[in-house]
Design a protein around this motif. Structure first.
Motif, PDB file in Angstrom:
ATOM      1  N   GLU A   8     -18.463  -5.205  47.529  1.00  0.00           N
ATOM      2  CA  GLU A   8     -17.924  -3.784  47.183  1.00  0.00           C
ATOM      3  C   GLU A   8     -17.725  -3.803  45.543  1.00  0.00           C
ATOM      4  O   GLU A   8     -17.314  -4.737  44.978  1.00  0.00           O
ATOM      5  N   ARG A   9     -18.296  -2.651  44.920  1.00  0.00           N
ATOM      6  CA  ARG A   9     -18.163  -2.214  43.654  1.00  0.00           C
ATOM      7  C   ARG A   9     -17.266  -1.302  43.306  1.00  0.00           C
ATOM      8  O   ARG A   9     -17.847   0.005  43.763  1.00  0.00           O
ATOM      9  N   LEU A  10     -15.955  -1.446  42.831  1.00  0.00           N
ATOM     10  CA  LEU A  10     -15.080  -0.257  42.455  1.00  0.00           C
ATOM     11  C   LEU A  10     -15.234   0.002  41.186  1.00  0.00           C
ATOM     12  O   LEU A  10     -14.840  -1.024  40.389  1.00  0.00           O
ATOM     13  N   ALA A  11     -15.266   1.176  40.819  1.00  0.00           N
ATOM     14  CA  ALA A  11     -15.198   1.642  39.021  1.00  0.00           C
ATOM     15  C   ALA A  11     -13.691   2.229  39.273  1.00  0.00           C
ATOM     16  O   ALA A  11     -13.592   3.052  39.717  1.00  0.00           O
ATOM     17  N   LEU A  12     -12.821   1.676  38.541  1.00  0.00           N
ATOM     18  CA  LEU A  12     -11.450   2.366  37.993  1.00  0.00           C
ATOM     19  C   LEU A  12     -11.596   3.253  36.780  1.00  0.00           C
ATOM     20  O   LEU A  12     -11.881   2.630  35.617  1.00  0.00           O
ATOM     21  N   VAL A  13     -11.671   4.667  36.753  1.00  0.00           N
ATOM     22  CA  VAL A  13     -12.058   5.337  35.652  1.00  0.00           C
ATOM     23  C   VAL A  13     -10.887   6.217  35.293  1.00  0.00           C
ATOM     24  O   VAL A  13     -10.022   6.404  35.938  1.00  0.00           O
ATOM     25  N   GLY A  14     -10.731   6.433  33.805  1.00  0.00           N
ATOM     26  CA  GLY A  14      -9.658   7.314  33.468  1.00  0.00           C
ATOM     27  C   GLY A  14      -9.889   7.376  32.019  1.00  0.00           C
ATOM     28  O   GLY A  14     -10.415   6.546  31.233  1.00  0.00           O
ATOM     29  N   GLU A  15      -8.999   8.094  31.319  1.00  0.00           N
ATOM     30  CA  GLU A  15      -9.056   8.240  29.879  1.00  0.00           C
ATOM     31  C   GLU A  15      -8.169   7.108  29.195  1.00  0.00           C
ATOM     32  O   GLU A  15      -7.554   6.324  29.916  1.00  0.00           O
ATOM     33  N   SER A  16      -8.632   6.748  27.893  1.00  0.00           N
ATOM     34  CA  SER A  16      -7.923   5.623  27.271  1.00  0.00           C
ATOM     35  C   SER A  16      -6.358   6.164  27.369  1.00  0.00           C
ATOM     36  O   SER A  16      -6.010   7.231  27.016  1.00  0.00           O
ATOM     37  N   GLY A  17      -5.548   5.483  27.529  1.00  0.00           N
ATOM     38  CA  GLY A  17      -4.251   5.227  27.393  1.00  0.00           C
ATOM     39  C   GLY A  17      -3.619   5.914  29.012  1.00  0.00           C
ATOM     40  O   GLY A  17      -2.356   5.853  29.121  1.00  0.00           O
ATOM     41  N   CYS A  18      -4.473   5.601  30.038  1.00  0.00           N
ATOM     42  CA  CYS A  18      -4.163   6.243  31.448  1.00  0.00           C
ATOM     43  C   CYS A  18      -3.328   5.077  32.111  1.00  0.00           C
ATOM     44  O   CYS A  18      -3.097   5.050  32.958  1.00  0.00           O
ATOM     45  N   GLY A  19      -3.552   3.527  31.804  1.00  0.00           N
ATOM     46  CA  GLY A  19      -2.982   2.791  32.159  1.00  0.00           C
ATOM     47  C   GLY A  19      -3.985   1.641  32.920  1.00  0.00           C
ATOM     48  O   GLY A  19      -3.729   0.524  33.732  1.00  0.00           O
ATOM     49  N   LYS A  20      -5.189   1.906  32.802  1.00  0.00           N
ATOM     50  CA  LYS A  20      -6.192   1.359  33.620  1.00  0.00           C
ATOM     51  C   LYS A  20      -6.290  -0.205  33.056  1.00  0.00           C
ATOM     52  O   LYS A  20      -6.532  -1.228  33.852  1.00  0.00           O
ATOM     53  N   SER A  21      -6.403  -0.235  31.578  1.00  0.00           N
ATOM     54  CA  SER A  21      -6.213  -1.691  30.959  1.00  0.00           C
ATOM     55  C   SER A  21      -5.128  -2.661  31.558  1.00  0.00           C
ATOM     56  O   SER A  21      -5.180  -3.851  31.670  1.00  0.00           O
ATOM     57  N   VAL A  22      -3.921  -1.780  31.517  1.00  0.00           N
ATOM     58  CA  VAL A  22      -2.627  -2.468  31.961  1.00  0.00           C
ATOM     59  C   VAL A  22      -2.870  -2.960  33.451  1.00  0.00           C
ATOM     60  O   VAL A  22      -2.572  -4.197  33.787  1.00  0.00           O
ATOM     61  N   LEU A  23      -3.226  -2.168  34.234  1.00  0.00           N
ATOM     62  CA  LEU A  23      -3.674  -2.746  35.647  1.00  0.00           C
ATOM     63  C   LEU A  23      -4.482  -3.898  35.692  1.00  0.00           C
ATOM     64  O   LEU A  23      -3.975  -5.060  36.405  1.00  0.00           O
ATOM     65  N   ALA A  24      -5.541  -4.139  34.882  1.00  0.00           N
ATOM     66  CA  ALA A  24      -6.520  -5.206  34.783  1.00  0.00           C
ATOM     67  C   ALA A  24      -5.622  -6.365  34.354  1.00  0.00           C
ATOM     68  O   ALA A  24      -5.846  -7.606  34.806  1.00  0.00           O
ATOM     69  N   SER A  25      -4.858  -6.379  33.089  1.00  0.00           N
ATOM     70  CA  SER A  25      -4.269  -7.459  32.552  1.00  0.00           C
ATOM     71  C   SER A  25      -3.377  -7.901  33.625  1.00  0.00           C
ATOM     72  O   SER A  25      -2.683  -8.942  33.686  1.00  0.00           O
ATOM     73  N   ALA A  26      -2.570  -6.738  34.491  1.00  0.00           N
ATOM     74  CA  ALA A  26      -1.709  -7.285  35.526  1.00  0.00           C
ATOM     75  C   ALA A  26      -2.219  -8.267  36.534  1.00  0.00           C
ATOM     76  O   ALA A  26      -1.624  -9.107  37.048  1.00  0.00           O
ATOM     77  N   LEU A  27      -3.391  -7.829  37.054  1.00  0.00           N
ATOM     78  CA  LEU A  27      -4.292  -8.614  37.924  1.00  0.00           C
ATOM     79  C   LEU A  27      -4.690 -10.069  37.553  1.00  0.00           C
ATOM     80  O   LEU A  27      -4.512 -11.130  38.253  1.00  0.00           O
ATOM     81  N   LEU A  28      -4.412 -10.278  36.091  1.00  0.00           N
ATOM     82  CA  LEU A  28      -4.892 -11.520  35.336  1.00  0.00           C
ATOM     83  C   LEU A  28      -3.704 -12.344  35.051  1.00  0.00           C
ATOM     84  O   LEU A  28      -3.746 -13.310  34.519  1.00  0.00           O
ATOM     85  N   GLY A  29      -2.496 -11.514  35.388  1.00  0.00           N
ATOM     86  CA  GLY A  29      -1.242 -12.081  34.875  1.00  0.00           C
ATOM     87  C   GLY A  29      -1.362 -12.373  33.258  1.00  0.00           C
ATOM     88  O   GLY A  29      -0.693 -13.390  32.795  1.00  0.00           O
ATOM     89  N   LEU A  30      -1.864 -11.534  32.439  1.00  0.00           N
ATOM     90  CA  LEU A  30      -2.003 -11.514  31.123  1.00  0.00           C
ATOM     91  C   LEU A  30      -1.163 -10.552  30.399  1.00  0.00           C
ATOM     92  O   LEU A  30      -1.480  -9.858  29.630  1.00  0.00           O
ATOM     93  N   LEU A  31      -0.085  -9.925  31.126  1.00  0.00           N
ATOM     94  CA  LEU A  31       0.855  -8.912  30.522  1.00  0.00           C
ATOM     95  C   LEU A  31       1.783  -9.386  29.418  1.00  0.00           C
ATOM     96  O   LEU A  31       2.084 -10.582  29.374  1.00  0.00           O
ATOM     97  N   PRO A  32       1.899  -8.607  28.404  1.00  0.00           N
ATOM     98  CA  PRO A  32       2.867  -8.999  27.350  1.00  0.00           C
ATOM     99  C   PRO A  32       4.409  -9.478  27.843  1.00  0.00           C
ATOM    100  O   PRO A  32       4.562  -9.030  29.076  1.00  0.00           O
ATOM    101  N   GLU A  33       5.263  -9.964  27.208  1.00  0.00           N
ATOM    102  CA  GLU A  33       6.570 -10.407  27.597  1.00  0.00           C
ATOM    103  C   GLU A  33       7.306  -9.154  28.114  1.00  0.00           C
ATOM    104  O   GLU A  33       8.345  -9.381  28.509  1.00  0.00           O
TER     105      GLU A  33
END
Lengths: 349, 218, 306
Positions: free
Chosen positions: A45-70
């Motif tokens: 399956e291919r899911l696209a998560l779309v939204g404007e910059s600043g909507c939190g989508k990159s943060v979601l990606a970082s959370a899935l990789l455990g790469l959130l800031p301190e």
């Protein structure tokens, strides 16, 4: 054999439930970057998560990789490769839920580094040129990753690295070049080759097409689709709706930290169109459609309103919107679930 | 009329990025210049806005040939252009608040008295609320910052607008909003526009006429 | 696992009522706390040093030059916490006075060097072309001569004293600042925001004063602070070689130098304490400068992500 096929159908590769991320700021303030995200992703399956910059989508990606800031805090679960029923029962204290899945939000750094990143989740980065080490050739970076992830014996390294490059259509005669000697498209392929080495069941592409020309965008997403195939799942994060339309089976729309709609890509871009008013506005803004902007700007993630975050920009706003709409039937809006699709279409036209 | 005639320009001696390019924009006309990234179209935009001195060729603005670039251009000639760049983060002085950023051209041209009102008026035009005007660039999003940069480009009411990949970093909704702001301004001022970009669909929708990079050379 | 997957109750959320039962996990607290600890330690040491240097001489009426041959080369004791030197002078007092002189030399030399470096660097960048190339080649030429050698050459032209040392250190240390400032000005000048300012009608002066200078000053200030430890080490080195301050005048360099004889006889304290006085305060200043450098780019990673 039969059981494993059944498993592949019923068990999602990734099961995200109630994922929230907030950042602790000075003075005890919080910025709520992601709130209560739910979605699942099955193999193929291919899911696209779309939204404007600043909507939190990159943060979601970082959370899935455990790469959130301190200063980040997370809640909910994101179970990777769990058996049936995994996720709901997995406690946040442990890294693994029942059925052998791993909760990416609860796993510790050692687990993430040793058995998740690269092995279970392959990352296709936003700016490949920055993702590659500038002082080493593509070949040496591929070989290093092959050695780390596959434990390939030294003698076979060179051959395996060449096969890996081949898989991502990276030309063999460019292997001895440094990242700065590559064009944007080739750098993207080199980064994709790196992401594919571990044969991870989940590919995560974070804005893979930013700043690329249109034909390069199309080539990049076509290649991503090819790599996903039937056995992997792809989560692509993007603000480029055209790229999303080209690649995705399903579209998830994010607004002000929440997923407000998940829809089949054919319906979303096709005759039925999006169901959430915000998503409709996004499509209407495209130059190939109405080219009309949604008035106003998204609210600040540090000062979200009580009710529906889109209410102040919405043409259909009513009394009901003072209350946060529930995410029901794949959309979070007070109006849509009551309307028949025909009525929506009439209004849309 | 904005005329670029046989422009050759680059950043190192004898290594021109563009060679012998000609292009003209009539008053009130909008021209989209399409080309792949790295082809030198941004350099041409900077030459047109008098920000980069070409190695050869002429730039004629409303009948007057430009004789100097950057600070060597007369102020009235420089301010005839409103310029918007691709990356709002790099085009905003990080120390200025958004309202100071928008009003900076008024202050720089000795019209400080109008700065406060001007900033508010143009911020409203681009859809920036009063609450954002006291913030600094790192406290707002790319889209909000680009809105401020567009307001800054319009505040001296230029006769020519040069938009270099203005929307490349932005999402569809902000893109549509900013294009509308630019078009509204052009409708009531009669300003001409040179929009440079790589998105064919966008530029064809936005501009009266589009020119492909391979064409102006011919 | 316990360190990262720690479960916390939501508390102090002033923004919004939490849905019941949301359990937040806090991640990666450790790095931040060591950073805070580092900054605090540096700040405390720097403050203590500054206070000691400023307050001890006027408040404590003790003569650091007082000779007591009966108490020469005493190991550390309650009466003399750092012990005494070969003519019975109290080493703690001499270390404080020595630090005072060394810091004075260091700060003045760093400020002078920064002013020269900023002026040369900014002028080279502003002039551009041949002037820029000529000036920067000269800077390269000077840089190719070892600092200390050049410094020795300069002090050797004067009678020993504080000011020749200041001049020597300042004249050998502006080169790196000139490079930093020139690079910074060139990088700022090619930013689109300078283009936008020019297009908005700004004069050369206005671009320089309003857009370039404020961007360069923090860098120059940081370079100055980072140079203080360096200048202190330089002063110590020159004095240790007998070329800096006259040997009777306490400075960290002269203290270490005059302790050489005692060290050979097995008396460690006259070397150790001045040595520590050279290392610890300068590291603390460098630590604070590091924290300042991080603040120059105030955005946190979470802000970049949003």
């Amino acid at each position: 054999m039969t059981t494993s096929t059944v498993d592949a159908v019923t068990t999602p590769v990734l099961d995200v439930r109630g994922l929230s991320v907030r950042f602790r700021m000075r003075g005890g303030r919080f910025i709520r970057a992601v709130t209560d995200a739910h979605f699942t992703l099955a193999a193929g399956e291919r899911l696209a998560l779309v939204g404007e910059s600043g909507c939190g989508k990159s943060v979601l990606a970082s959370a899935l990789l455990g790469l959130l800031p301190e200063n980040a805090e997370t809640a909910g679960s994101a179970v990777l490769g769990g058996g049936p029923g995994a996720g709901g029962g997995s406690g946040p204290g442990g890294g693994s839920g029942p059925g052998g899945g791993t909760d990416l939000l609860a796993a510790d750094e050692r687990t993430l580094a040793r058995s998740i990143r690269g092995r279970k989740v392959g990352l296709v980065p936003q700016s490949p040129a920055a993702h590659l080490t500038p002082v080493r050739t593509v070949r040496s970076q591929l070989e290093e990753t092959v050695r780390e992830l596959l434990r390939t014996p030294r003698a076979a390294l060179r051959k395996t690295a060449e096969e890996v490059a081949e898989r991502a259509s990276f030309p063999a005669d460019h292997l001895d070049r440094y990242p700065h000697e590559l064009s944007g498209g080739l750098a993207q392929r080199a980064a994709t080759a790196l992401a594919l080495i571990g044969d991870a069941p989940l590919l995560l592409a974070d804005e893979p097409t930013t700043g690329l020309d249109r034909d390069l965008v199309e080539r990049t997403v076509d290649e991503l689709a090819r790599h996903t195939g039937d056995s992997r799942a792809l989560l692509m994060i993007t603000h480029d709706l055209a790229a999303a339309e080209r690649i995705a089976d399903r579209i998830a729309v994010m607004y002000a930290g929440r997923i407000v709609e998940i829809a089949d890509a054919g319906d979303f871009f096709g005759a039925r169109g999006p169901r959430h008013p915000y998503a409709r506005g996004l499509l209407d803004a495209l130059p190939e459609r109405h080219f009309t902007p949604t008035p106003g700007m998204p609210p600040e993630l540090g000062a979200l309103p009580e009710g529906c975050a889109f209410a102040e920009r919405c043409a259909r706003v009513s009394e009901k919107c003072r209350v946060q709409p529930l995410f029901e039937d794949a959309v979070a809006c007070h109006h849509v679930s009551l309307d028949a699709p025909e009525a929506l279409e009439a209004e849309h036209a | 009329m904005l005329e670029l005639d046989a422009i050759t320009a680059g950043y190192e001696p004898r290594k021109p990025v563009i060679a012998g390019i000609s292009l003209s924009v009539r008053p009130g006309e909008s021209v989209g210049l399409l080309g792949p990234s790295g082809c030198g179209k941004s350099t041409l935009a900077r030459v047109a806005a008098l920000l980069h001195r070409p190695d050869a060729g002429r730039v004629v603005i409303d009948g007057t040939e430009a004789t100097g670039w950057r600070h060597r251009a007369p102020r009235s000639q420089r301010t005839a252009f409103g310029v918007v760049f691709q990356q709002p983060r790099l085009s905003a002085d990080p120390r200025l608040t958004l309202s100071a950023l928008i009003a900076e051209p008024l202050r720089a041209t000795g019209r400080a008295a109008e700065a406060a009102d001007g900033a508010r008026e143009f911020a409203a035009r681009v859809g920036l609320g009063e609450d954002l005007l006291g913030r600094r660039p790192h406290e707002v999003s790319d889209g909000q910052l680009q809105r401020a940069c567009v307001a800054r480009a319009l505040i001296l009411r230029p006769r020519w607008l040069v938009c270099d990949e203005m929307t490349a970093m932005l999402d569809a909704s902000t893109t549509a909003a900013l294009v509308r702001v630019v078009e509204d301004y052009r409708a009531d001022s009669g300003a001409g526009l040179l929009a440079v970009g790589h998105d064919r669909v966008l530029l064809e929708r936005w501009c009266d006429r589009t020119v492909h990079w391979s064409e102006p050379a011919a | 696992m316990a360190e990262t997957a720690e479960k916390t109750q939501t508390a102090g959320n002033t923004e919004m009522a939490e849905p019941a039962g949301v359990a937040w996990r806090v991640r990666g607290m450790r790095r931040r706390s060591t950073r805070t600890w580092r900054i605090r330690t540096s700040a405390v040491i720097t403050l203590a040093v500054v206070l000691a240097v400023l307050l001890v001489p006027p408040l404590v009426h003790l003569d650091e030059q007082a000779v007591d041959l009966a108490a020469k080369l005493q190991p550390p004791s309650l009466a003399h916490p750092f012990g005494t030197d070969d003519v019975g002078r109290d080493l703690l007092l001499r270390c404080v006075y020595g630090l005072r002189v060394s810091l004075l030399v260091g700060v003045v030399a760093a400020v002078v060097a920064t002013v020269i470096g900023t002026a040369v660097g900014a002028a080279a960048a502003a002039a551009g072309g041949r002037v820029d190339r000529l000036v920067m080649r000269l800077v390269d030429l000077f840089s190719s001569v070892p600092h200390l050698l050049l410094g020795i050459f300069i002090v050797a032209m004067f009678r020993p004293g504080v000011w020749p040392v200041v001049v020597s250190v300042a004249l050998t240390h502006w080169l790196s600042t000139a490079r930093i400032v020139r690079a910074e000005v060139l990088s700022l000048r090619s930013r689109p925001y300078v283009d936008a300012a020019i297009s908005g009608g700004a004069s050369r002066m206005r671009v320089a004063v309003r857009h370039l200078l404020p961007g360069v000053l923090p860098q120059a200030g940081l370079a100055a602070v980072l140079m203080v430890p360096h200048a202190v080490w330089h002063e110590s080195a020159l004095s240790f070689l007998g070329l800096g301050l006259p040997t009777h005048q306490a400075s960290l360099g002269t203290l270490v130098q005059s302790a050489r004889g005692a060290l050979l006889a097995g008396d460690w304290w006259p070397t150790l304490f001045p040595g520590l006085f050279i290392i610890v305060p300068t590291l603390a200043i460098a630590g604070l400068a590091g924290a300042w450098r991080e603040r120059l780019n105030p955005r946190r990673r979470s802000e970049l992500m949003l």
